[in-house]
Motif scaffolding. Structure first.
Motif, PDB file in Angstrom:
ATOM      1  N   ARG A  20       0.815  -1.165  -0.116  1.00  0.00           N
ATOM      2  CA  ARG A  20      -0.063   0.072  -0.005  1.00  0.00           C
ATOM      3  C   ARG A  20       0.929   1.100  -0.070  1.00  0.00           C
ATOM      4  O   ARG A  20       0.557   2.245  -0.506  1.00  0.00           O
ATOM      5  N   LEU A  21       2.194   1.223   0.255  1.00  0.00           N
ATOM      6  CA  LEU A  21       3.003   2.408   0.578  1.00  0.00           C
ATOM      7  C   LEU A  21       3.515   2.644  -0.875  1.00  0.00           C
ATOM      8  O   LEU A  21       4.013   3.715  -1.023  1.00  0.00           O
ATOM      9  N   GLY A  22       3.377   1.661  -1.833  1.00  0.00           N
ATOM     10  CA  GLY A  22       3.839   1.752  -3.167  1.00  0.00           C
ATOM     11  C   GLY A  22       5.011   0.962  -3.784  1.00  0.00           C
ATOM     12  O   GLY A  22       5.800   1.359  -4.596  1.00  0.00           O
ATOM     13  N   LEU A  23       5.371  -0.087  -2.906  1.00  0.00           N
ATOM     14  CA  LEU A  23       6.234  -1.225  -3.296  1.00  0.00           C
ATOM     15  C   LEU A  23       5.760  -2.538  -3.970  1.00  0.00           C
ATOM     16  O   LEU A  23       5.035  -3.287  -3.235  1.00  0.00           O
ATOM     17  N   GLY A  24       5.907  -2.583  -5.112  1.00  0.00           N
ATOM     18  CA  GLY A  24       5.061  -3.942  -5.604  1.00  0.00           C
ATOM     19  C   GLY A  24       6.336  -4.960  -5.690  1.00  0.00           C
ATOM     20  O   GLY A  24       7.232  -4.713  -6.273  1.00  0.00           O
ATOM     21  N   PHE A  25       5.858  -6.374  -5.784  1.00  0.00           N
ATOM     22  CA  PHE A  25       6.666  -7.295  -5.627  1.00  0.00           C
ATOM     23  C   PHE A  25       6.202  -8.320  -6.598  1.00  0.00           C
ATOM     24  O   PHE A  25       4.989  -8.897  -6.612  1.00  0.00           O
ATOM     25  N   VAL A  26       7.232  -8.840  -7.400  1.00  0.00           N
ATOM     26  CA  VAL A  26       6.962  -9.888  -8.251  1.00  0.00           C
ATOM     27  C   VAL A  26       7.770 -11.101  -7.836  1.00  0.00           C
ATOM     28  O   VAL A  26       8.874 -11.161  -8.062  1.00  0.00           O
TER      29      VAL A  26
END
Length: 232
Positions: free
Chosen positions: A75-81
């Motif tokens: 939610r803070l803006g860090l996306g993970f793949v």
């Protein structure tokens, strides 16, 4: 944007990553390269909150997120793949993408951007994720992460299991995202692809950062050329 300082992390048997320090500035693409078992996945899982650090800190946008739950990190803006992709195999492409925006409703503009970036997802939007090829699943995993509108996208070995052509296509999409201003941190074994995308990089060996520098400098380093580029 991201600062990892003196981070050690591991499992019940002991730490796998030792005193790692790295940073990713706004707008950069940064790579972490290393062989199998070097600790790349463990490091990335700690950065996004899936593993609790033994020592050290992780800061995102100058906020300490070392002990912040993964869902809040997203939610803070860090996306993970993740390398394993972790799709919902019995759900459609569209349903997987919609879940990427949770708890918000899917944004039509973001969805359109993902479909434009990966036309095959648009063609297969009603197909079950579990019936797709490995390359299509990787596109979907990246697209799902983008649905949350991250400012930093963290990818753990995005070319795992992909044929060379599909691996190159994945990096072409990442290059497009970079031109649109997305900040990227990627762990990779396909080092030439990562070097072509990234500004800087770190070499992780045995859980320790042994080298760092610009992609150009690392490409000229005799040890890196021999170990990761196949050049004597």
């Amino acid at each position: 944007m991201l600062e990892v300082r003196d981070l050690s992390v591991g499992y019940e048997g002991g730490d796998v990553v030792h005193d790692v320090t790295l940073r990713v500035d706004d707008g950069e693409a940064v790579m972490v390269i290393g062989s199998n078992g070097a600790g790349k996945t463990t490091l990335f899982r700690a950065i996004v909150g899936l593993l609790r650090a033994t020592t050290g800190t992780v800061r995102f946008d100058d906020r300490d997120i070392t002990a912040v739950p993964t869902q809040e990190v997203v939610r803070l803006g860090l996306g993970f793949v993740p390398a394993e992709r972790h799709l919902f195999p019995r759900m459609t492409v569209h349903e997987n993408l919609a879940l990427g925006a949770y708890p918000s409703r899917p944004d039509p503009e973001t969805l359109a951007m993902v479909m434009d970036l990966f036309p095959r997802l648009a063609e297969r939007r009603r197909q079950l994720a579990g019936t797709m090829s490995g390359g299509e699943q990787q596109m979907l995993a990246i697209g799902r992460a983008l649905m949350a509108k991250p400012r930093l996208l963290v990818l753990d070995e995005p070319t795992t299991g992909l044929a060379p052509k599909l691996a190159a296509e994945a990096y072409e999409a990442l290059a497009v995202l970079r031109r649109r201003g997305l900040t990227v941190l990627v762990a990779e074994q396909q080092v030439p692809l990562a070097m072509a995308l990234c500004d800087r990089g770190y070499v992780l060996e045995g859980g320790v950062v042994t080298k760092e520098g610009s992609s150009a400098d690392l490409a000229d380093d005799p040890e890196v050329r021999r170990a990761y580029l196949g050049i004597a």
